[in-house]
Design a protein around this motif. Structure first.
Motif, short mmCIF file in Angstrom:
data_model
loop_
_atom_site.label_atom_id
_atom_site.label_comp_id
_atom_site.label_asym_id
_atom_site.label_seq_id
_atom_site.Cartn_x
_atom_site.Cartn_y
_atom_site.Cartn_z
N LYS A 33 0.81 -1.22 0.00
CA LYS A 33 0.00 0.00 0.00
C LYS A 33 0.85 1.27 0.00
N ILE A 34 2.13 1.13 0.28
CA ILE A 34 3.01 2.30 0.29
C ILE A 34 3.46 2.68 -1.12
N ASN A 35 3.95 1.67 -1.87
CA ASN A 35 4.50 1.98 -3.21
C ASN A 35 3.73 1.37 -4.37
N GLY A 36 2.69 0.59 -4.06
CA GLY A 36 1.87 0.02 -5.13
C GLY A 36 2.44 -1.21 -5.80
N ASP A 37 3.58 -1.71 -5.29
CA ASP A 37 4.19 -2.90 -5.89
C ASP A 37 3.27 -4.11 -5.75
N ILE A 38 3.33 -5.00 -6.75
CA ILE A 38 2.45 -6.17 -6.79
C ILE A 38 3.28 -7.45 -6.91
N GLU A 39 2.90 -8.47 -6.12
CA GLU A 39 3.48 -9.80 -6.25
C GLU A 39 2.35 -10.79 -6.49
N HIS A 40 2.66 -11.90 -7.19
CA HIS A 40 1.68 -12.94 -7.48
C HIS A 40 2.06 -14.22 -6.75
N LYS A 41 1.20 -14.67 -5.86
CA LYS A 41 1.48 -15.85 -5.04
C LYS A 41 0.25 -16.76 -5.01
N HIS A 42 0.28 -17.75 -4.09
CA HIS A 42 -0.90 -18.55 -3.78
C HIS A 42 -1.28 -18.29 -2.32
N PHE A 43 -2.53 -18.55 -1.96
CA PHE A 43 -3.00 -18.10 -0.66
C PHE A 43 -2.21 -18.71 0.49
N LYS A 44 -1.78 -19.96 0.35
CA LYS A 44 -1.04 -20.58 1.45
C LYS A 44 0.27 -19.84 1.75
N ASP A 45 0.72 -18.98 0.80
CA ASP A 45 1.93 -18.18 1.02
C ASP A 45 1.68 -17.00 1.95
N ILE A 46 0.43 -16.77 2.35
CA ILE A 46 0.11 -15.63 3.21
C ILE A 46 0.94 -15.65 4.49
N ILE A 47 1.28 -16.84 4.95
CA ILE A 47 2.05 -16.97 6.19
C ILE A 47 3.40 -16.27 6.10
N ASP A 48 3.97 -16.18 4.89
CA ASP A 48 5.27 -15.53 4.69
C ASP A 48 5.19 -14.03 4.87
N TYR A 49 3.98 -13.48 4.82
CA TYR A 49 3.80 -12.02 4.91
C TYR A 49 3.28 -11.58 6.27
N LEU A 50 3.12 -12.54 7.19
CA LEU A 50 2.66 -12.25 8.54
C LEU A 50 3.82 -12.38 9.51
N ASN A 51 3.90 -11.44 10.45
CA ASN A 51 5.00 -11.41 11.42
C ASN A 51 4.50 -11.85 12.80
N PRO A 52 5.40 -12.41 13.63
CA PRO A 52 5.00 -12.89 14.96
C PRO A 52 4.32 -11.84 15.83
N GLU A 53 4.57 -10.55 15.58
CA GLU A 53 3.95 -9.49 16.39
C GLU A 53 2.54 -9.16 15.93
N ASP A 54 2.14 -9.68 14.77
CA ASP A 54 0.85 -9.34 14.18
C ASP A 54 -0.30 -10.12 14.84
N CYS A 55 -1.51 -9.65 14.59
CA CYS A 55 -2.70 -10.45 14.93
C CYS A 55 -3.64 -10.46 13.72
N LEU A 56 -4.32 -11.58 13.56
CA LEU A 56 -5.33 -11.74 12.51
C LEU A 56 -6.70 -11.61 13.16
N ILE A 57 -7.55 -10.76 12.62
CA ILE A 57 -8.91 -10.60 13.14
C ILE A 57 -9.87 -11.19 12.12
N LEU A 58 -10.59 -12.23 12.54
CA LEU A 58 -11.48 -12.97 11.64
C LEU A 58 -12.94 -12.83 12.08
#
Length: 341
Positions: A33-58
């Motif tokens: 959201k800062i620079n608009g860069d785009i990567e193409h992955k699969h959903f199971k790769d979401i874990i690589d973009y989450l950090n131990p300090e984060d929380c997921l709200i479902l």
């Protein structure tokens, strides 16, 4: 800001008619959201973009099999009912087709008589207030007789009703699924927790207003539908602790985002709370709690594409959507996902 600023060309064949064979094997676009860069992955790769300090709200809402096919007692004519929201113990605001045959006092029957209904009055935008009569537990009767209320753009029949539920759905009350959550498996959620990311839940019962088009030219003139939400003390504590430690609050879906921003709109602090929200988030609105968002690809000119544009910027979102069309991503409820980081 004009509604047409959120238009893009979407080929009909990109509207997903069924879910992927495995939930987490859908595609994932990652948008910075800062620079608009785009990567193409699969959903199971979401874990690589989450950090131990984060929380997921479902959003742990569960979809009612809210579409009922019955007949009018007086004539035997076929009728379709769609439950929108409960207005009393046995009364519901309901869409009825054909509406002209659902006058006040009209009575209807479903199945072999396990469920009966009577129109008590008129609701908003042509809906009806209907009283149901049944033996036992209403949700069990509905589970037996009802069908999943799939969005109008899905024309294929769903083979497995659970594929229109998240694996963590719990609180029954939605007329539509919080679709960003459909990509998660129990195994993926466990891996995310094992990495140190906290999971916490809110409830927002999704209404069919989600699918209603914006009919005004200026988006500021649009009035949002109202939906019921609740947040527990435990979830509020997880969010506030995450913020305190410098982690990100990652909302899973626009429904979770709307709940969080309703609660935190004054001071950015999460607190135990419940009520009705008609919050409308669009570019120019500053998000107070949500730092990142997992979402699906939404309808052109919809309130949902306006919401994600508030987080990432309209230009970045429209570029991402045009890229998604070019790269043949699958759109809407059973489609692919986007992570705005």
């Amino acid at each position: 800001m004009d509604v047409k600023d959120f238009y893009f060309e979407l080929p009909e064949e990109l509207i997903a008619q069924h879910p992927t064979e495995k939930r987490d094997e859908s595609r994932l676009m990652v948008l910075d959201k800062i620079n608009g860069d785009i990567e193409h992955k699969h959903f199971k790769d979401i874990i690589d973009y989450l950090n131990p300090e984060d929380c997921l709200i479902l959003n742990n809402t569960r979809v009612l099999p809210a579409r009922l096919i019955g007949s009018k007692v007086a004539t035997g004519g076929k009728m379709e009912f769609l439950l929108l929201k409960r207005t009393g113990n046995n009364t519901w605001e309901t869409l009825v087709k054909p509406g002209k045959k659902a006058k006040i006092g009209a009575e209807f029957i479903f199945g072999n008589g396990e469920l009966k209904a009577k129109v008590l009055g008129m609701g908003e935008e042509g809906s009806r207030i209907v009283e149901f009569e049944y033996q036992g537990i209403f949700e069990e009767v509905l589970d037996k007789l009802g069908q999943m209320p799939l969005p109008p753009y899905i024309t294929e029949k769903l083979k497995d009703k659970e594929r229109y539920q998240t694996v963590y759905s719990k609180e029954v009350g939605s007329a539509a699924a919080p679709t960003a959550g459909l990509h998660f498996t129990k195994e993926l959620l466990k891996k995310i927790q094992d990495k140190g990311i906290k999971l916490a839940f809110v409830t927002l019962h999704v209404g069919l207003g989600t699918f209603r088009p914006v009919k005004v030219e200026k988006i500021e003139d649009h009035h949002m539908h109202s939906e019921y939400y609740t947040m527990s003390k435990e979830t509020a504590e997880v969010i506030n602790e995450t913020k305190k430690k410098g982690g990100r609050v990652v909302a899973v879906g626009t429904t979770s985002c709307r709940t969080l921003e309703t609660i935190g709109k004054k001071d950015g602090i999460a607190r135990e709370q419940s009520g009705w929200t008609d919050i409308f988030i669009y570019p120019g609105c500053k998000l107070k709690i949500v730092d990142a968002l997992i979402t699906n690809f939404h309808l052109p000119e919809s309130t949902l594409i306006m919401l994600v544009s508030a987080l990432a910027g309209r230009d970045s979102i429209m570029n991402a959507y045009n890229t998604a069309v070019k790269e043949r991503y699958r759109f809407f409820s059973f489609g692919d996902a986007m992570f705005i980081k």
